[in-house]
Design a protein around this motif. Structure first.
Motif, PDB file in Angstrom:
ATOM      1  N   TYR A  89      50.347  43.988  35.758  1.00 11.91           N
ATOM      2  CA  TYR A  89      50.334  43.386  37.109  1.00 11.91           C
ATOM      3  C   TYR A  89      49.768  43.978  38.595  1.00 11.91           C
ATOM      4  N   ARG A 119      40.350  42.608  27.606  1.00 17.47           N
ATOM      5  CA  ARG A 119      40.974  41.959  26.860  1.00 17.47           C
ATOM      6  C   ARG A 119      41.146  40.480  27.898  1.00 17.47           C
ATOM      7  N   PRO A 120      39.841  39.727  27.418  1.00 17.19           N
ATOM      8  CA  PRO A 120      40.383  37.971  28.858  1.00 17.19           C
ATOM      9  C   PRO A 120      41.393  37.654  28.360  1.00 17.19           C
ATOM     10  N   ASN A 121      42.178  37.680  27.757  1.00 14.64           N
ATOM     11  CA  ASN A 121      43.581  36.954  27.705  1.00 14.64           C
ATOM     12  C   ASN A 121      44.623  37.774  28.626  1.00 14.64           C
ATOM     13  N   ALA A 122      44.120  39.487  28.549  1.00 10.96           N
ATOM     14  CA  ALA A 122      44.999  40.208  29.799  1.00 10.96           C
ATOM     15  C   ALA A 122      44.703  40.096  31.203  1.00 10.96           C
ATOM     16  N   ARG A 123      43.572  39.397  31.149  1.00 10.18           N
ATOM     17  CA  ARG A 123      43.355  39.892  32.440  1.00 10.18           C
ATOM     18  C   ARG A 123      43.344  37.998  32.910  1.00 10.18           C
ATOM     19  N   LYS A 124      43.888  37.398  32.357  1.00  9.73           N
ATOM     20  CA  LYS A 124      43.980  35.487  32.344  1.00  9.73           C
ATOM     21  C   LYS A 124      45.876  35.642  32.779  1.00  9.73           C
ATOM     22  N   LEU A 125      46.601  37.001  32.266  1.00  9.17           N
ATOM     23  CA  LEU A 125      47.684  36.762  32.518  1.00  9.17           C
ATOM     24  C   LEU A 125      47.689  38.016  34.121  1.00  9.17           C
ATOM     25  N   LYS A 127      46.126  37.334  36.389  1.00 11.44           N
ATOM     26  CA  LYS A 127      45.478  36.554  37.563  1.00 11.44           C
ATOM     27  C   LYS A 127      46.455  35.730  38.220  1.00 11.44           C
ATOM     28  N   GLU A 128      47.412  35.497  36.428  1.00  8.50           N
ATOM     29  CA  GLU A 128      48.390  33.950  36.527  1.00  8.50           C
ATOM     30  C   GLU A 128      49.557  34.844  37.273  1.00  8.50           C
TER      31      GLU A 128
END
Length: 314
Positions: A89, A119-125, A127-128
């Motif tokens: 990130y 990957r959705p989970n990677a994008r979520k992390l 963003k977090e």
């Protein structure tokens, strides 16, 4: 009162014995970083322009302004390429802002990075962690941390070249920090943008070994980069080393690898739990000034991964 130089100071006085401007690049390369956390460099070639890494999302608008200002100063109107060192990130967060500002830009990166960023989970992390960085560096800000636009357009493999006209960028796969980590050699200047798989300087005096995936891969990456014999060595989150310091840096990195391997191996032989090892690791390696680069929660995530990677080599 802490009179040690801050990580983001342009001129450092420790280690080198004299003042050194770590952003005084050869060729036509300029620092366009805005905010803390990740460096961004604009490369002006004879025909093409490029960005090396993007920095964090919370300062994406300011980064775009810096890029546009420097391009205008150089009588250029377009950003042609972006080269990503890896998919974390703090290196890619501002990419959505850059794509919006320069719609035709082509993003280069590793094959694994292309898959990870889908990957959705990677994008979520992403963003977090980007939100956590925003809250640390810009308290009270509601600046958007977008993830649409994250991605690699063209995958580069070891030895692939991208032309800037009279200059070129040569890709080097350097796994260890991540499986998608890439280093890039800008020629003919023989300037190596090294990845975190080949270490980094912290607080301007300590070599850090952020090998999150594989210690053995990182050692191989270090050997590959050493063999290139760069005239100029640009380290992540730091900038240029003095030319006469390159060889000493590699020696310091090798020593740091051995020291950390022994430290983690000793904790393992003592039979410490994961939690106990993490606490000792943080006590030994965390410095509050590191918050100029990353939030504590990101440091903890990385520390757990480093311990795991080194344990495989014990």
């Amino acid at each position: 009162m802490n009179d040690k130089p801050k990580i983001n100071d342009v001129v450092l006085f420790n280690v080198f014995g004299k003042s050194h401007d770590r952003f005084d690049f050869p060729a036509n390369i300029h620092r366009v970083t805005s905010g803390n956390g990740g460096e961004t460099f604009l490369i002006i070639g004879s025909e093409k322009t490029a960005l090396y890494d993007c920095g964090m999302a919370y300062c994406g608008k300011a980064t775009v302004k810096n890029i546009k200002d420097k391009l205008a100063e150089q009588n250029r109107g377009q950003l042609d390429f972006v080269f990503l060192s890896h998919s974390h990130y703090d290196h890619i967060g501002a990419l959505p802002y850059i794509r919006k500002a320069f719609p035709g830009v082509c993003v280069f990166g590793g094959e694994k990075a292309q898959r990870v960023l889908q990957r959705p989970n990677a994008r979520k992390l992403i963003k977090e962690l980007g939100t956590s960085a925003r809250d640390l560096f810009l308290p009270g800000s509601t600046e958007e941390i977008p993830v649409d636009g994250l991605g690699v357009d063209i995958v580069l493999h070891d030895g692939d070249e991208v032309s800037f006209g009279k200059e070129k960028m040569v890709a080097m796969e350097t796994k260890g920090h991540t499986d998608c980590s890439m280093s890039y050699a800008f020629e003919p200047a023989r300037l190596l943008f090294a990845s975190e798989s080949t270490g980094m300087l912290e607080i301007g005096e300590t070599v850090h070994t952020p090998f999150l995936k594989s210690y053995s891969d990182a050692v191989n990456s270090m050997k590959k980069c050493m063999a290139y014999q760069a005239e100029y060595l640009c380290l992540p989150h730091f900038g240029l080393l003095p030319k006469n310091f390159n060889e000493q840096y590699w020696e310091m990195l090798a020593a740091a690898c051995e020291e950390k391997l022994a430290f983690i191996g000793d904790m393992h032989r003592q039979g410490l739990t994961d939690e106990e090892m993490l606490k000792r690791y943080v006590d030994k390696y965390w410095d509050v000034r590191m918050e100029e680069i990353q939030p504590m929660d990101a440091f903890l995530i990385n520390s757990k991964a480093i311990i795991k990677a080194f344990l495989k080599a014990v």
